[in-house]
Design a protein around this motif. Structure first.
Motif, PDB file in Angstrom:
ATOM      1  N   LYS A 238       0.744  -1.055  -0.135  1.00 48.73           N
ATOM      2  CA  LYS A 238      -0.226   0.053  -0.216  1.00 48.73           C
ATOM      3  C   LYS A 238       0.877   1.151   0.005  1.00 48.73           C
ATOM      4  CE  LYS A 238      -3.568  -2.106   2.815  1.00 48.73           C
ATOM      5  NZ  LYS A 238      -4.252  -2.232   4.210  1.00 48.73           N
ATOM      6  N   GLU A 242      -2.529   5.784   0.880  1.00 49.49           N
ATOM      7  CA  GLU A 242      -3.751   4.688   1.331  1.00 49.49           C
ATOM      8  C   GLU A 242      -3.679   4.135   2.871  1.00 49.49           C
ATOM      9  OE1 GLU A 242      -3.908   2.279  -2.989  1.00 49.49           O
ATOM     10  OE2 GLU A 242      -2.218   1.782  -1.409  1.00 49.49           O
ATOM     11  N   GLU A 246      -7.015   4.956   5.252  1.00 54.68           N
ATOM     12  CA  GLU A 246      -7.575   3.747   5.837  1.00 54.68           C
ATOM     13  C   GLU A 246      -7.707   3.880   7.217  1.00 54.68           C
ATOM     14  OE1 GLU A 246      -5.707  -0.687   6.524  1.00 54.68           O
ATOM     15  OE2 GLU A 246      -6.104  -0.269   4.490  1.00 54.68           O
ATOM     16  N   LYS A 250     -11.040   4.305   9.687  1.00 54.41           N
ATOM     17  CA  LYS A 250     -11.193   3.340  10.636  1.00 54.41           C
ATOM     18  C   LYS A 250     -11.548   4.251  11.908  1.00 54.41           C
ATOM     19  CE  LYS A 250      -8.954   0.461  13.752  1.00 54.41           C
ATOM     20  NZ  LYS A 250      -7.595  -0.383  14.208  1.00 54.41           N
ATOM     21  N   HIS A 285     -15.119   6.015   0.193  1.00 48.18           N
ATOM     22  CA  HIS A 285     -14.693   4.798   0.892  1.00 48.18           C
ATOM     23  C   HIS A 285     -15.847   3.829   1.165  1.00 48.18           C
ATOM     24  CE1 HIS A 285     -10.231   5.649   0.600  1.00 48.18           C
ATOM     25  NE2 HIS A 285     -10.952   6.943   1.148  1.00 48.18           N
TER      26      HIS A 285
END
Length: 302
Positions: A238, A242, A246, A250, A285
């Motif tokens: 990644k 990214e 991510e 989260k 996303h």
């Protein structure tokens, strides 16, 4: 990059059905084939805590291997590629598996964020003494009992048991012989991921992310942005962007689920100057807006 095994593939590989309560499961090693058969050196998309009370084998991390010939506690996360080769037939102990959905802000509080479960580098393998082993066996037995109970808040209780296991490991001295230093890409990736993780969880709306872009992280690590991207791509598959996106996603999901902050407050704490940009980011996303996601979570939990 090698294939990352999903938790569903893990169960299929061992001839098991994927359980309905897939976010967390715990087993006795002697009742499940996975620790008595070989596991190839892959990354997994789930966490695994394993306690070997009897049996020998070889745990491989990257290109290193450690011979297991005594009771051992291991912590494995989705960033660590590992393998297991048993060298004895009689294998006893426990292990639990859980996904990111099980990991909430309580489980990953400030002190536990430095535990071997969440740290990318460092030690993930411990040798408990007799007293610690007895305590841990009791905790795992409680988890085995609890996962089969009808208690409506059993996952909260299971998180508490996991915290006990993590704290117990943090009190132990790591084994004297462990990994040699990783290669340059892995060292850079480890430093980046720990720097990224250190910013979380966000506890108050006034707490704002300081590092939000690949360039900001590269400056902090005193390397060029291209070097950071290349290292991450090589060792994790990644890019820097990214990874940042991510982790921000989260945290956004956790705040939408566990806090009463409005969308503007969450956007601000995550470093978005305008809440509209956060909404666009989240929808890109998750394919739903932050408010729609929050309503779905509330509906599913009611």
């Amino acid at each position: 990059m090698k294939h990352k095994e999903t938790i569903g593939e893990f169960y299929t590989h061992h001839g098991q059905e994927y359980p309905r309560a897939g976010q967390f499961n715990v087993y006795r090693r002697e009742e499940f084939a996975c620790d008595s058969t070989s596991l190839p050196p892959n990354r997994r998309d789930f966490y695994k805590i394993s306690m070997i009370t009897k049996g020998t084998g070889i745990i491989g991390y990257s290109d290193k291997a450690i011979n297991i010939d005594r009771p051992t506690l291991t912590f494995l996360n989705p960033l660590i590629p590992y393998s297991w080769q048993p060298t004895s037939e009689d294998q006893t102990g426990y292990f639990c598996l859980f996904t990111e959905d099980f990991v909430n802000t309580t489980l990953k509080n400030e002190s536990l964020s430095q535990s071997p479960l969440f740290k990318v580098g460092g030690n993930h393998l411990f040798f408990p003494n007799e007293e610690s082993l007895k305590l841990l066996q009791g905790v795992f037995e409680n988890m085995v009992h609890e996962i089969n109970s009808e208690y409506p808040h059993k996952y909260d209780l299971l998180r508490n048991y996991i915290q006990i296991v993590m704290h117990e490991a943090m009190k132990m001295q790591p084994p004297e012989t462990f990994y040699q230093p990783a290669n340059a890409s892995e060292r850079i990736s480890t430093l980046f991921l720990e720097l990224l993780e250190r910013q979380f969880p966000i506890d108050t709306p006034s707490q704002i992310l300081k590092l939000k872009t690949a360039n900001e992280f590269a400056v902090q690590l005193n390397i060029h942005t291209n070097t950071l991207n290349r290292a991450l791509k090589e060792s994790t598959g990644k890019t820097t962007t990214e990874w940042i996106a991510e982790r921000m996603l989260k945290e956004a999901k956790a705040l939408l689920q566990f806090s009463n902050w409005d969308v503007a407050q969450i956007a601000y704490s995550l470093g978005f100057e305008h809440s509209s940009n956060f909404i666009i980011f989240f929808k890109k996303h998750k394919e739903v807006t932050p408010l729609q996601y929050r309503k779905e979570i509330v509906s599913n939990n009611s």
